[in-house]
Design a protein around this motif. Structure first.
Motif, PDB file in Angstrom:
ATOM      1  N   CYS A   8       0.827  -1.279   0.087  1.00 43.76           N
ATOM      2  CA  CYS A   8      -0.040  -0.097   0.053  1.00 43.76           C
ATOM      3  C   CYS A   8       0.856   1.236  -0.043  1.00 43.76           C
ATOM      4  N   CYS A  11       0.536   2.824   3.850  1.00 44.62           N
ATOM      5  CA  CYS A  11       0.550   1.954   4.932  1.00 44.62           C
ATOM      6  C   CYS A  11       1.814   0.698   4.720  1.00 44.62           C
ATOM      7  N   CYS A  29      -6.185  -2.393   0.399  1.00 44.92           N
ATOM      8  CA  CYS A  29      -5.328  -2.537   1.535  1.00 44.92           C
ATOM      9  C   CYS A  29      -6.088  -3.025   2.881  1.00 44.92           C
ATOM     10  N   CYS A  32      -6.475   0.538   5.103  1.00 44.39           N
ATOM     11  CA  CYS A  32      -7.155   1.710   4.597  1.00 44.39           C
ATOM     12  C   CYS A  32      -7.949   1.625   3.519  1.00 44.39           C
TER      13      CYS A  32
HETATM   14 ZN    ZN Z   1      -3.179   1.183   3.014  1.00 47.97          ZN
END
Ligand code: ZN
Length: 97
Positions: A8, A11, A29, A32
Motif C-alpha cells: 500500500c 501503509c 489495503c 485503509c
Molecule cells: Zn493502506
C-alpha cells in the motif's frame, strides 16, 4: 498455496495467500482500503541447508541423468588401491584368515 506480497502506498506491506497464478494485480489495503499493488519478490527456493539440498538434487537428477565416469569401475575380485593403508600401526591389527 504461495504467499503474494502487496504494498500500500500509505501503509505497510502485507501478504495474502492465493492459489498459484490467481493473484490479482492489486487488492484493497486491509488497513485503509486504498488499492495496493502486487509486489514481486525473489522466490524462496531453498530452505534446506545447502548440503542437504545438494543431496536431494543429485538424487533426483540421477534418476534421469546418470553421472558420467571417465574410467570403468574396479574389476571384480581386485581390491581398489585407495583402501590399502600405509600406516605401519595398522600391520599390528588382527587380520581375517
Ligand atoms: Zn493502506
Amino acid at each position: 498455496m504461495p504467499l503474494y506480497a502487496y504494498r500500500c502506498a500509505d501503509c505497510l506491506d502485507f501478504e495474502v495467500q492465493f492459489a498459484m497464478g490467481s493473484a490479482p494485480a492489486s487488492l484493497p489495503c486491509p488497513a485503509c482500503g486504498a488499492p495496493a499493488r502486487r509486489r514481486f519478490t525473489a522466490p524462496n527456493l531453498s530452505r534446506a541447508s545447502s548440503s542437504a539440498y545438494r543431496l536431494i538434487e543429485s538424487t533426483q537428477r540421477s534418476a534421469s541423468e546418470p553421472a558420467v565416469v571417465h574410467s570403468p569401475g574396479p574389476q571384480p575380485g581386485t581390491r581398489p588401491a585407495g583402501n590399502i593403508s600405509t600406516n605401519p600401526l595398522h600391520r599390528k591389527l588382527p587380520r581375517p584368515d
